[in-house]
Design a protein around this motif. Structure first.
Motif, mmCIF file in Angstrom:
data_model
loop_
_atom_site.group_PDB
_atom_site.id
_atom_site.type_symbol
_atom_site.label_atom_id
_atom_site.label_comp_id
_atom_site.label_asym_id
_atom_site.label_seq_id
_atom_site.Cartn_x
_atom_site.Cartn_y
_atom_site.Cartn_z
ATOM 1 N N PHE A 1 -33.587 -30.607 -16.541
ATOM 2 C CA PHE A 1 -32.534 -29.771 -17.129
ATOM 3 C C PHE A 1 -32.952 -29.153 -18.458
ATOM 4 N N TYR A 2 -34.199 -29.415 -18.892
ATOM 5 C CA TYR A 2 -34.636 -28.860 -20.170
ATOM 6 C C TYR A 2 -34.668 -27.330 -20.074
ATOM 7 N N ASP A 3 -33.926 -26.685 -20.930
ATOM 8 C CA ASP A 3 -33.818 -25.210 -20.931
ATOM 9 C C ASP A 3 -33.411 -24.683 -19.559
ATOM 10 N N ASP A 4 -32.735 -25.505 -18.779
ATOM 11 C CA ASP A 4 -32.346 -25.101 -17.428
ATOM 12 C C ASP A 4 -30.911 -25.508 -17.115
ATOM 13 N N CYS A 5 -30.119 -25.750 -18.183
ATOM 14 C CA CYS A 5 -28.706 -26.088 -17.975
ATOM 15 C C CYS A 5 -27.871 -25.259 -18.956
ATOM 16 N N ALA A 6 -27.114 -24.320 -18.405
ATOM 17 C CA ALA A 6 -26.267 -23.458 -19.244
ATOM 18 C C ALA A 6 -24.970 -24.185 -19.603
ATOM 19 N N TYR A 7 -24.165 -23.530 -20.413
ATOM 20 C CA TYR A 7 -22.896 -24.126 -20.821
ATOM 21 C C TYR A 7 -21.836 -23.035 -20.877
ATOM 22 N N LEU A 8 -20.714 -23.273 -20.220
ATOM 23 C CA LEU A 8 -19.574 -22.345 -20.300
ATOM 24 C C LEU A 8 -18.535 -22.986 -21.208
ATOM 25 N N PRO A 9 -18.333 -22.441 -22.426
ATOM 26 C CA PRO A 9 -17.482 -23.135 -23.408
ATOM 27 C C PRO A 9 -15.980 -22.986 -23.183
ATOM 28 N N GLU A 10 -15.569 -22.004 -22.380
ATOM 29 C CA GLU A 10 -14.129 -21.811 -22.133
ATOM 30 C C GLU A 10 -13.840 -22.027 -20.657
ATOM 31 N N TRP A 11 -12.673 -22.573 -20.362
ATOM 32 C CA TRP A 11 -12.271 -22.807 -18.971
ATOM 33 C C TRP A 11 -11.476 -21.619 -18.466
ATOM 34 N N LYS B 1 -30.344 -19.849 -14.698
ATOM 35 C CA LYS B 1 -30.633 -21.284 -14.782
ATOM 36 C C LYS B 1 -30.202 -22.006 -13.507
ATOM 37 N N ARG B 2 -30.697 -23.253 -13.367
ATOM 38 C CA ARG B 2 -30.371 -24.042 -12.175
ATOM 39 C C ARG B 2 -29.050 -24.779 -12.294
ATOM 40 N N ALA B 3 -28.583 -24.991 -13.529
ATOM 41 C CA ALA B 3 -27.420 -25.867 -13.710
ATOM 42 C C ALA B 3 -26.522 -25.302 -14.800
ATOM 43 N N ILE B 4 -25.272 -25.743 -14.758
ATOM 44 C CA ILE B 4 -24.345 -25.362 -15.830
ATOM 45 C C ILE B 4 -23.293 -26.456 -15.970
ATOM 46 N N LEU B 5 -22.926 -26.723 -17.210
ATOM 47 C CA LEU B 5 -21.804 -27.604 -17.500
ATOM 48 C C LEU B 5 -20.613 -26.702 -17.815
ATOM 49 N N LEU B 6 -19.497 -26.937 -17.130
ATOM 50 C CA LEU B 6 -18.314 -26.079 -17.238
ATOM 51 C C LEU B 6 -17.251 -26.806 -18.055
ATOM 52 N N ALA B 7 -16.890 -26.242 -19.221
ATOM 53 C CA ALA B 7 -15.925 -26.912 -20.105
ATOM 54 C C ALA B 7 -14.619 -27.190 -19.373
ATOM 55 N N HIS B 8 -14.075 -28.378 -19.623
ATOM 56 C CA HIS B 8 -12.789 -28.819 -19.057
ATOM 57 C C HIS B 8 -12.798 -28.820 -17.533
ATOM 58 N N HIS B 9 -13.986 -28.945 -16.935
ATOM 59 C CA HIS B 9 -14.045 -28.785 -15.485
ATOM 60 C C HIS B 9 -15.081 -29.706 -14.828
ATOM 61 N N GLY B 10 -16.371 -29.482 -15.038
ATOM 62 C CA GLY B 10 -17.368 -30.312 -14.346
ATOM 63 C C GLY B 10 -18.735 -29.676 -14.412
ATOM 64 N N GLN B 11 -19.531 -29.910 -13.349
ATOM 65 C CA GLN B 11 -20.900 -29.395 -13.333
ATOM 66 C C GLN B 11 -21.130 -28.545 -12.098
ATOM 67 N N LEU B 12 -22.174 -27.716 -12.173
ATOM 68 C CA LEU B 12 -22.596 -26.929 -11.008
ATOM 69 C C LEU B 12 -24.109 -26.802 -11.044
#
Ligand code: ZN
Length: 260
Positions: free
Chosen positions: A146-156, A176-187
Protein backbone atom coordinates in the motif's frame (compact mmCIF):
# COMPACT_ATOMS: atom_id res chain seq x y z
CA UNK A 1 36.82 -22.03 3.28
CA UNK A 2 34.91 -21.18 0.09
CA UNK A 3 34.66 -17.60 -0.93
CA UNK A 4 31.29 -15.91 -0.27
CA UNK A 5 29.69 -14.75 -3.50
CA UNK A 6 28.14 -11.31 -3.28
CA UNK A 7 25.62 -10.55 -6.02
CA UNK A 8 23.55 -7.52 -6.86
CA UNK A 9 20.13 -7.78 -5.19
CA UNK A 10 18.45 -7.42 -8.60
CA UNK A 11 19.81 -10.89 -9.46
CA UNK A 12 18.07 -12.40 -6.43
CA UNK A 13 14.83 -10.62 -7.34
CA UNK A 14 15.03 -12.07 -10.86
CA UNK A 15 15.81 -15.57 -9.55
CA UNK A 16 12.91 -15.36 -7.08
CA UNK A 17 10.51 -14.31 -9.86
CA UNK A 18 11.67 -17.26 -12.01
CA UNK A 19 11.29 -19.72 -9.11
CA UNK A 20 7.80 -18.38 -8.33
CA UNK A 21 6.86 -18.82 -11.99
CA UNK A 22 7.89 -22.50 -11.87
CA UNK A 23 6.62 -23.51 -8.43
CA UNK A 24 3.62 -21.37 -7.51
CA UNK A 25 0.58 -22.35 -9.55
CA UNK A 26 -3.14 -22.14 -8.86
CA UNK A 27 -5.66 -24.96 -9.42
CA UNK A 28 -7.71 -24.43 -12.61
CA UNK A 29 -10.52 -22.60 -10.79
CA UNK A 30 -12.98 -20.65 -12.93
CA UNK A 31 -13.41 -16.91 -12.43
CA UNK A 32 -16.75 -17.54 -10.72
CA UNK A 33 -15.14 -20.03 -8.34
CA UNK A 34 -12.43 -17.49 -7.51
CA UNK A 35 -15.02 -14.76 -6.85
CA UNK A 36 -16.94 -17.09 -4.53
CA UNK A 37 -13.69 -18.08 -2.79
CA UNK A 38 -12.87 -14.38 -2.35
CA UNK A 39 -16.24 -13.85 -0.66
CA UNK A 40 -15.59 -16.76 1.76
CA UNK A 41 -12.01 -15.65 2.45
CA UNK A 42 -13.17 -12.15 3.37
CA UNK A 43 -16.01 -13.48 5.52
CA UNK A 44 -13.42 -15.51 7.45
CA UNK A 45 -11.16 -12.44 7.75
CA UNK A 46 -13.82 -10.35 9.52
CA UNK A 47 -14.97 -8.27 6.53
CA UNK A 48 -18.62 -9.21 7.01
CA UNK A 49 -20.85 -6.27 7.86
CA UNK A 50 -24.23 -7.94 7.28
CA UNK A 51 -25.09 -7.19 3.63
CA UNK A 52 -22.73 -4.21 3.22
CA UNK A 53 -19.78 -4.45 0.84
CA UNK A 54 -19.41 -5.87 -2.65
CA UNK A 55 -17.02 -8.08 -4.61
CA UNK A 56 -17.19 -7.74 -8.40
CA UNK A 57 -15.17 -8.80 -11.43
CA UNK A 58 -15.31 -8.21 -15.17
CA UNK A 59 -17.02 -10.96 -17.16
CA UNK A 60 -15.53 -12.41 -20.35
CA UNK A 61 -17.72 -10.27 -22.61
CA UNK A 62 -16.90 -6.53 -22.57
CA UNK A 63 -19.30 -4.49 -20.43
CA UNK A 64 -20.33 -7.45 -18.23
CA UNK A 65 -19.63 -7.94 -14.53
CA UNK A 66 -20.01 -10.76 -11.98
CA UNK A 67 -21.27 -10.03 -8.48
CA UNK A 68 -22.98 -11.59 -5.49
CA UNK A 69 -26.78 -11.47 -5.43
CA UNK A 70 -28.05 -8.81 -3.00
CA UNK A 71 -29.41 -10.40 0.16
CA UNK A 72 -26.63 -13.00 0.47
CA UNK A 73 -23.73 -12.66 2.89
CA UNK A 74 -20.12 -13.26 1.81
CA UNK A 75 -20.18 -16.57 3.71
CA UNK A 76 -23.07 -17.78 1.53
CA UNK A 77 -21.38 -17.17 -1.83
CA UNK A 78 -21.05 -20.05 -4.29
CA UNK A 79 -19.86 -20.15 -7.88
CA UNK A 80 -23.47 -20.91 -8.85
CA UNK A 81 -25.25 -18.07 -7.03
CA UNK A 82 -23.44 -15.14 -8.63
CA UNK A 83 -25.13 -12.76 -11.06
CA UNK A 84 -23.84 -11.42 -14.38
CA UNK A 85 -24.97 -7.85 -15.15
CA UNK A 86 -24.40 -5.31 -17.91
CA UNK A 87 -22.88 -1.85 -17.57
CA UNK A 88 -26.21 -0.42 -16.35
CA UNK A 89 -26.67 -3.12 -13.68
CA UNK A 90 -29.31 -4.96 -15.72
CA UNK A 91 -29.38 -8.69 -14.99
CA UNK A 92 -27.99 -10.91 -17.79
CA UNK A 93 -27.49 -14.27 -16.04
CA UNK A 94 -28.40 -15.76 -12.68
CA UNK A 95 -31.33 -15.53 -10.31
CA UNK A 96 -31.54 -12.79 -7.69
CA UNK A 97 -31.53 -9.07 -7.01
CA UNK A 98 -28.70 -6.95 -8.39
CA UNK A 99 -27.01 -4.93 -5.64
CA UNK A 100 -27.73 -1.24 -6.41
CA UNK A 101 -24.57 -0.22 -4.54
CA UNK A 102 -22.47 -1.78 -7.28
CA UNK A 103 -23.10 1.25 -9.49
CA UNK A 104 -19.95 3.03 -8.26
CA UNK A 105 -17.88 -0.01 -9.27
CA UNK A 106 -18.99 0.61 -12.88
CA UNK A 107 -17.45 4.08 -12.75
CA UNK A 108 -14.10 2.59 -11.80
CA UNK A 109 -14.29 -0.14 -14.47
CA UNK A 110 -15.13 2.44 -17.17
CA UNK A 111 -12.24 4.72 -16.28
CA UNK A 112 -9.64 2.06 -15.41
CA UNK A 113 -9.38 -0.54 -18.22
CA UNK A 114 -6.59 -2.32 -16.29
CA UNK A 115 -8.96 -3.01 -13.36
CA UNK A 116 -10.66 -6.40 -13.59
CA UNK A 117 -11.79 -6.89 -9.98
CA UNK A 118 -12.99 -4.67 -7.13
CA UNK A 119 -13.50 -5.47 -3.45
CA UNK A 120 -15.28 -2.93 -1.27
CA UNK A 121 -15.95 -3.76 2.40
CA UNK A 122 -16.55 -2.14 5.80
CA UNK A 123 -14.23 -4.14 8.09
CA UNK A 124 -13.75 -2.88 11.68
CA UNK A 125 -10.22 -1.43 11.63
CA UNK A 126 -10.50 0.28 8.24
CA UNK A 127 -13.82 1.65 9.48
CA UNK A 128 -12.18 2.87 12.71
CA UNK A 129 -9.53 4.81 10.76
CA UNK A 130 -12.23 6.13 8.44
CA UNK A 131 -14.33 7.65 11.23
CA UNK A 132 -11.43 9.53 12.83
CA UNK A 133 -10.25 10.79 9.43
CA UNK A 134 -6.87 9.00 9.24
CA UNK A 135 -5.37 7.92 5.91
CA UNK A 136 -3.64 4.52 5.88
CA UNK A 137 0.11 4.57 6.65
CA UNK A 138 2.19 1.79 5.08
CA UNK A 139 5.20 1.36 7.38
CA UNK A 140 5.74 -2.41 7.64
CA UNK A 141 6.88 -5.14 5.24
CA UNK A 142 3.52 -6.92 5.41
CA UNK A 143 1.68 -3.79 4.32
CA UNK A 144 4.24 -2.33 1.90
CA UNK A 145 1.94 -3.09 -1.06
CA UNK A 146 0.00 0.00 0.00
CA UNK A 147 3.03 2.30 -0.01
CA UNK A 148 2.08 5.24 -2.26
CA UNK A 149 -0.73 3.02 -3.51
CA UNK A 150 -3.61 3.83 -1.14
CA UNK A 151 -5.64 6.99 -1.73
CA UNK A 152 -7.88 8.70 0.78
CA UNK A 153 -11.33 10.23 0.32
CA UNK A 154 -11.76 12.70 3.21
CA UNK A 155 -15.50 13.40 2.75
CA UNK A 156 -18.35 10.89 2.69
CA UNK A 157 -20.62 11.38 -0.34
CA UNK A 158 -23.37 9.12 1.09
CA UNK A 159 -24.59 5.60 0.17
CA UNK A 160 -23.03 4.83 -3.21
CA UNK A 161 -26.10 4.00 -5.29
CA UNK A 162 -26.01 7.08 -7.54
CA UNK A 163 -23.67 8.23 -10.29
CA UNK A 164 -22.27 11.17 -8.30
CA UNK A 165 -20.74 8.84 -5.68
CA UNK A 166 -19.15 6.83 -8.48
CA UNK A 167 -17.58 9.96 -9.95
CA UNK A 168 -16.26 11.14 -6.57
CA UNK A 169 -14.84 7.76 -5.55
CA UNK A 170 -13.16 6.97 -8.89
CA UNK A 171 -11.62 10.46 -9.03
CA UNK A 172 -10.27 10.09 -5.49
CA UNK A 173 -8.90 6.61 -6.29
CA UNK A 174 -7.02 7.92 -9.34
CA UNK A 175 -4.58 5.30 -10.61
CA UNK A 176 -3.95 3.69 -7.21
CA UNK A 177 -4.89 0.14 -6.18
CA UNK A 178 -6.60 1.04 -2.91
CA UNK A 179 -8.52 3.77 -1.17
CA UNK A 180 -9.75 4.41 2.34
CA UNK A 181 -13.20 6.04 2.26
CA UNK A 182 -14.00 8.38 5.18
CA UNK A 183 -16.96 7.29 7.33
CA UNK A 184 -17.36 4.24 5.12
CA UNK A 185 -14.65 1.59 4.58
CA UNK A 186 -12.06 0.41 2.08
CA UNK A 187 -11.90 -0.37 -1.63
CA UNK A 188 -9.27 -2.15 -3.72
CA UNK A 189 -9.30 -2.15 -7.53
CA UNK A 190 -6.83 -4.50 -9.22
CA UNK A 191 -5.93 -6.44 -12.35
CA UNK A 192 -6.96 -9.86 -10.99
CA UNK A 193 -9.51 -11.22 -8.52
CA UNK A 194 -6.63 -12.92 -6.65
CA UNK A 195 -4.91 -9.58 -6.09
CA UNK A 196 -8.17 -7.93 -5.01
CA UNK A 197 -8.75 -10.67 -2.42
CA UNK A 198 -5.20 -10.51 -1.05
CA UNK A 199 -5.12 -6.70 -0.89
CA UNK A 200 -8.51 -6.59 0.82
CA UNK A 201 -7.22 -8.99 3.50
CA UNK A 202 -4.05 -6.97 3.98
CA UNK A 203 -5.59 -3.49 3.98
CA UNK A 204 -7.65 -4.50 7.02
CA UNK A 205 -4.55 -6.03 8.65
CA UNK A 206 -2.68 -2.77 7.89
CA UNK A 207 -5.43 -0.72 9.52
CA UNK A 208 -5.40 -3.07 12.52
CA UNK A 209 -1.62 -2.67 12.80
CA UNK A 210 -1.97 1.12 12.58
CA UNK A 211 -4.53 1.23 15.40
CA UNK A 212 -2.36 -1.07 17.57
CA UNK A 213 0.84 0.87 16.80
CA UNK A 214 -0.71 4.22 17.65
CA UNK A 215 -1.76 2.91 21.04
CA UNK A 216 1.94 2.58 22.01
CA UNK A 217 3.69 5.33 20.06
CA UNK A 218 4.08 7.37 16.91
CA UNK A 219 4.53 5.53 13.59
CA UNK A 220 8.02 5.90 12.08
CA UNK A 221 8.09 6.36 8.32
CA UNK A 222 10.07 3.87 6.20
CA UNK A 223 12.69 4.79 3.61
CA UNK A 224 10.87 5.53 0.31
CA UNK A 225 13.31 3.51 -1.86
CA UNK A 226 13.03 0.45 0.41
CA UNK A 227 9.27 0.91 0.64
CA UNK A 228 8.97 0.90 -3.17
CA UNK A 229 11.13 -2.23 -3.43
CA UNK A 230 8.96 -3.98 -0.83
CA UNK A 231 5.78 -2.75 -2.57
CA UNK A 232 6.83 -4.38 -5.85
CA UNK A 233 8.08 -7.53 -4.08
CA UNK A 234 4.78 -8.05 -2.30
CA UNK A 235 2.88 -7.58 -5.56
CA UNK A 236 4.80 -10.11 -7.68
CA UNK A 237 1.85 -11.81 -9.44
CA UNK A 238 2.82 -15.39 -8.53
CA UNK A 239 3.38 -14.43 -4.89
CA UNK A 240 -0.07 -12.85 -4.85
CA UNK A 241 -1.55 -15.98 -6.48
CA UNK A 242 0.17 -18.22 -3.91
CA UNK A 243 -1.17 -16.09 -1.07
CA UNK A 244 -4.67 -16.32 -2.56
CA UNK A 245 -4.22 -20.09 -2.86
CA UNK A 246 -3.26 -20.33 0.81
CA UNK A 247 -6.31 -18.31 1.94
CA UNK A 248 -8.52 -20.37 -0.42
CA UNK A 249 -7.18 -23.69 0.98
CA UNK A 250 -8.07 -22.48 4.48
CA UNK A 251 -11.60 -21.60 3.31
CA UNK A 252 -11.99 -24.94 1.54
CA UNK A 253 -11.11 -27.02 4.61
CA UNK A 254 -14.67 -26.62 5.87
CA UNK A 255 -16.59 -25.19 2.92
CA UNK A 256 -16.41 -27.32 -0.23
CA UNK A 257 -19.81 -26.05 -1.43
CA UNK A 258 -18.23 -22.72 -2.39
CA UNK A 259 -16.92 -24.25 -5.63
CA UNK A 260 -20.35 -25.57 -6.70
ZN1 ZN B 1 -19.91 0.48 1.39
Amino acid sequence: MSEVIIRDKAEYHARTTDDMQRHLTLPPWSLRQKIALTCRILAAEGHESALAGQITARGDRPGTYWMLSFGLGFDEARASNLLLVDDDLQLLEGDGMVNPSNRFHLWIYRRRPNVNAIVHTHPPYCSALSVVGQPLVAAHMDTAMFYDDCAYLPEWPGPPIGDEEGRIIHEALGDKRAILLAHHGQLVATGTIEEAAVLAVFIERAAHMQVLAQSIGAIKAIDPAIAREAHDYRLKPRAVAATFHYFARRALKHERDVLE
